[in-house]
Design an enzyme around this catalytic site. Structure first.
Site, PDB file in Angstrom:
ATOM      1  N   ARG A 156       1.269  -1.038  -0.035  1.00  0.00           N
ATOM      2  CA  ARG A 156      -0.006  -0.073  -0.174  1.00  0.00           C
ATOM      3  C   ARG A 156       1.089   1.669   0.057  1.00  0.00           C
ATOM      4  O   ARG A 156       1.863   0.859   0.805  1.00  0.00           O
ATOM      5  CB  ARG A 156      -0.826   0.214   0.991  1.00  0.00           C
ATOM      6  CG  ARG A 156      -2.415  -1.022   1.176  1.00  0.00           C
ATOM      7  CD  ARG A 156      -3.356  -0.434   0.031  1.00  0.00           C
ATOM      8  NE  ARG A 156      -3.975  -0.710  -0.031  1.00  0.00           N
ATOM      9  CZ  ARG A 156      -4.641  -2.325  -1.043  1.00  0.00           C
ATOM     10  NH1 ARG A 156      -3.157  -2.094  -1.630  1.00  0.00           N
ATOM     11  NH2 ARG A 156      -5.572  -3.280  -0.242  1.00  0.00           N
ATOM     12  N   HIS A 187      -1.519   0.791  -9.767  1.00  0.00           N
ATOM     13  CA  HIS A 187      -1.845  -0.465  -8.863  1.00  0.00           C
ATOM     14  C   HIS A 187      -2.679  -2.001  -9.333  1.00  0.00           C
ATOM     15  O   HIS A 187      -4.048  -1.581  -9.287  1.00  0.00           O
ATOM     16  CB  HIS A 187      -2.755   0.688  -8.194  1.00  0.00           C
ATOM     17  CG  HIS A 187      -3.689  -0.245  -6.795  1.00  0.00           C
ATOM     18  ND1 HIS A 187      -4.227   0.685  -5.098  1.00  0.00           N
ATOM     19  CD2 HIS A 187      -3.895  -1.698  -6.844  1.00  0.00           C
ATOM     20  CE1 HIS A 187      -3.777  -0.538  -4.312  1.00  0.00           C
ATOM     21  NE2 HIS A 187      -4.000  -1.628  -5.208  1.00  0.00           N
TER      22      HIS A 187
HETATM   23  P1  NDP Z   1      -1.501 -11.562   4.495  1.00  0.00           P
HETATM   24  O1  NDP Z   1      -2.431 -10.454   5.655  1.00  0.00           O
HETATM   25  O2  NDP Z   1      -1.316 -12.125   4.213  1.00  0.00           O
HETATM   26  O3  NDP Z   1       0.016 -11.197   5.067  1.00  0.00           O
HETATM   27  C1  NDP Z   1       0.161  -9.939   5.775  1.00  0.00           C
HETATM   28  C2  NDP Z   1       1.850  -9.890   6.028  1.00  0.00           C
HETATM   29  O4  NDP Z   1       2.239  -9.002   6.704  1.00  0.00           O
HETATM   30  C3  NDP Z   1       2.083 -10.598   7.480  1.00  0.00           C
HETATM   31  O5  NDP Z   1       3.239 -12.001   7.216  1.00  0.00           O
HETATM   32  C4  NDP Z   1       2.136  -9.978   8.784  1.00  0.00           C
HETATM   33  O6  NDP Z   1       2.855 -10.743   9.171  1.00  0.00           O
HETATM   34  C5  NDP Z   1       2.774  -8.901   7.729  1.00  0.00           C
HETATM   35  N1  NDP Z   1       3.104  -7.819   8.638  1.00  0.00           N
HETATM   36  C6  NDP Z   1       1.425  -6.909   8.907  1.00  0.00           C
HETATM   37  N2  NDP Z   1       1.427  -6.296  10.230  1.00  0.00           N
HETATM   38  C7  NDP Z   1       3.080  -6.021   9.984  1.00  0.00           C
HETATM   39  C8  NDP Z   1       3.779  -5.523  10.531  1.00  0.00           C
HETATM   40  N3  NDP Z   1       3.315  -4.635  11.749  1.00  0.00           N
HETATM   41  N4  NDP Z   1       4.956  -5.858  11.330  1.00  0.00           N
HETATM   42  C9  NDP Z   1       5.855  -6.608  10.410  1.00  0.00           C
HETATM   43  N5  NDP Z   1       4.537  -7.385   9.481  1.00  0.00           N
HETATM   44  C10 NDP Z   1       3.434  -7.609   9.460  1.00  0.00           C
HETATM   45  O7  NDP Z   1      -1.862  -9.983   3.340  1.00  0.00           O
HETATM   46  P2  NDP Z   1      -1.733 -10.395   1.541  1.00  0.00           P
HETATM   47  O8  NDP Z   1      -0.307 -11.949   1.466  1.00  0.00           O
HETATM   48  O9  NDP Z   1      -2.546 -11.281   1.522  1.00  0.00           O
HETATM   49  O10 NDP Z   1      -1.501  -9.067   1.166  1.00  0.00           O
HETATM   50  C11 NDP Z   1      -0.478  -8.687   1.694  1.00  0.00           C
HETATM   51  C12 NDP Z   1      -1.303  -6.747   0.477  1.00  0.00           C
HETATM   52  O11 NDP Z   1      -1.095  -6.723  -0.201  1.00  0.00           O
HETATM   53  C13 NDP Z   1      -2.749  -6.159   1.030  1.00  0.00           C
HETATM   54  O12 NDP Z   1      -2.673  -5.857   2.305  1.00  0.00           O
HETATM   55  C14 NDP Z   1      -2.634  -5.026   0.206  1.00  0.00           C
HETATM   56  O13 NDP Z   1      -2.759  -3.579   1.049  1.00  0.00           O
HETATM   57  C15 NDP Z   1      -1.524  -5.752  -0.915  1.00  0.00           C
HETATM   58  N6  NDP Z   1      -2.559  -5.949  -2.038  1.00  0.00           N
HETATM   59  C16 NDP Z   1      -1.854  -5.502  -3.202  1.00  0.00           C
HETATM   60  C17 NDP Z   1      -2.387  -5.704  -4.604  1.00  0.00           C
HETATM   61  C18 NDP Z   1      -1.749  -4.940  -5.495  1.00  0.00           C
HETATM   62  O14 NDP Z   1      -2.105  -5.096  -7.274  1.00  0.00           O
HETATM   63  N7  NDP Z   1      -0.565  -4.024  -5.420  1.00  0.00           N
HETATM   64  C19 NDP Z   1      -3.361  -6.681  -4.881  1.00  0.00           C
HETATM   65  C20 NDP Z   1      -3.085  -7.143  -3.273  1.00  0.00           C
HETATM   66  C21 NDP Z   1      -3.140  -7.836  -2.366  1.00  0.00           C
HETATM   67  P3  NDP Z   1       2.467 -12.083  10.131  1.00  0.00           P
HETATM   68  O15 NDP Z   1       2.791 -13.466   9.204  1.00  0.00           O
HETATM   69  O16 NDP Z   1       3.464 -12.094  11.949  1.00  0.00           O
HETATM   70  O17 NDP Z   1       1.111 -12.276  10.101  1.00  0.00           O
HETATM   71  C1  OXD Z   2      -6.104  -5.301  -2.967  1.00  0.00           C
HETATM   72  C2  OXD Z   2      -5.899  -4.639  -3.823  1.00  0.00           C
HETATM   73  O1  OXD Z   2      -6.450  -5.497  -2.148  1.00  0.00           O
HETATM   74  O2  OXD Z   2      -5.887  -4.851  -5.287  1.00  0.00           O
HETATM   75  O3  OXD Z   2      -6.535  -6.752  -3.811  1.00  0.00           O
HETATM   76  O4  OXD Z   2      -5.154  -3.616  -3.691  1.00  0.00           O
END
Ligand code: NDP
Ligand code: OXD
Length: 316
Positions: free
Chosen positions: A231, A279
């Site tokens: 993000r 995005h």
């Molecule tokens: P998940 O919830 O599966 O994974 C999030 C990861 O981030 C976990 O490993 C979590 O740690 C880690 N995390 C969260 N907060 C912290 C922190 N404060 N410190 C360290 N690690 C942290 O999410 P996804 O993998 O499914 O998606 C990740 C993000 O990708 C989404 O939230 C979205 O913002 C973005 N996204 C963007 C897209 C795009 O087209 N640009 C499309 C889809 C998603 P832990 O494992 O310990 O919980």
């Molecule tokens: C998502 C995105 O969060 O598209 O899936 O950014």
């Protein structure tokens, strides 16, 4: 009128894609559109939303579950008057695969100096550049969730040395991992930093000048590269720009921005060492999203627990 609870759709996606996907979705269930402003939404038990209207919850007061149209849920959690309902994230193979394709593409582009070759091409310059191999570089993936883990595994398959960082330590074969406290050790190993973090109060502004200064210096690319598809709120864009200008960063691939769309006068657009996508790293496939929601609705109506639930405490 169906006896089953209705679904309301409030997805700011392309209308044609939604219409096509709805032809085969939610059979035997009423589907309501929030975009139809005269529609009574009070029968809706489920909402599938991406950047929902501010008045959705007033118009649909009988919701039981909210489904995010994407993996990220910051667009929902930021809503005023958000009712205390379960929120289900979008998790799907197509979303994961698309993201890993984008991440691997960006890492390979910087490894093989695609931005410099494109510049040379525009200038009709015939000059071979140094060619490090994937094994010579360490990619550090920040966020080892559904998307980060798949990207890390595929980067490893391409030959990169891969390290990973997440709040709680993960075990991934052949990949050294660090927990939240291990951030400095993680950064000091990293030549290409990949951000796949959700936007939460803890991750807001995390990618800043202080963090960039801790990345490995003297690696085979000359200077570290920053790649972000998590993000835009997690990056301080002024710091990204300054780091690129002064050489703390040697390049970047950015899919997300503090404000989207990225302003047309942002200097980032014109930088030769920056790759920008709108995005679009991994778009949600509407048909896959509706199948995922149907599976979860089947579960809840069969008395089974929902999957991929958001923890409101951590914000993801
Ligand atoms: P998940 O919830 O599966 O994974 C999030 C990861 O981030 C976990 O490993 C979590 O740690 C880690 N995390 C969260 N907060 C912290 C922190 N404060 N410190 C360290 N690690 C942290 O999410 P996804 O993998 O499914 O998606 C990740 C993000 O990708 C989404 O939230 C979205 O913002 C973005 N996204 C963007 C897209 C795009 O087209 N640009 C499309 C889809 C998603 P832990 O494992 O310990 O919980
Ligand atoms: C998502 C995105 O969060 O598209 O899936 O950014």
């Amino acid at each position: 009128m169906s006896a089953k609870r209705a679904v309301v759709i409030d997805l700011k996606f392309e209308r044609r894609e939604i219409d096509a996907a709805l032809r085969n979705a939610f059979q035997g269930r009423d589907v309501l559109r929030a975009s139809d402003r005269d529609q009574d939404l009070s029968a809706a038990g489920y909402a599938i939303v991406w950047k929902p209207d501010a008045d959705l919850f007033r118009r649909a007061p009988n919701l039981q579950v909210l489904f995010s149209g994407g993996a990220g849920v910051d667009h929902i959690l930021a809503m005023p008057d958000l009712p205390d309902l379960p929120i289900v994230r979008f998790v799907d193979e197509s979303l994961t695969t698309r993201m890993s394709e984008w991440v691997v593409l960006q890492c390979l582009s910087h490894l093989r100096q695609a931005p410099r070759y494109l510049k040379q091409q525009r200038e009709r310059v015939w000059r071979e550049l140094p060619q490090p191999e994937a094994k010579d570089l360490t990619v550090g993936v920040m966020g080892l969730g559904v998307l980060g883990q798949d990207s890390a595994i595929k980067l490893k398959m391409m030959g990169f040395d891969v390290v990973g960082w997440s709040r709680r330590k993960k075990e991934l074969p052949g990949i050294e991992t660090f927990d939240a406290d291990g951030i400095d050790a993680f950064l000091s190993r990293t030549d290409i930093l990949v951000g796949l973090l959700p936007l939460t109060p803890e991750t807001r502004g995390l990618f800043n000048a202080a963090l960039f200064s801790k990345l490995r210096k003297g690696g085979r690319l000359g200077a570290p590269v920053f790649i972000n598809a998590g993000r835009g709120g997690s990056q301080v864009e002024a710091d990204v720009l300054a780091a690129l200008q002064e050489g703390t960063l040697g390049g970047a691939s950015l899919d997300v921005f503090e404000t989207e769309p990225l302003a047309t006068d942002s200097p980032l657009w014109a930088m030769d060492n920056v790759i920008i996508t709108p995005h679009a790293a991994s778009a949600s496939d509407a048909a896959a999203l509706f199948r995922h929601a149907e599976r979860q609705i089947d579960r809840i109506e069969a008395g089974q627990p929902l999957e991929h639930l958001v923890d409101r405490g951590t914000g993801y």
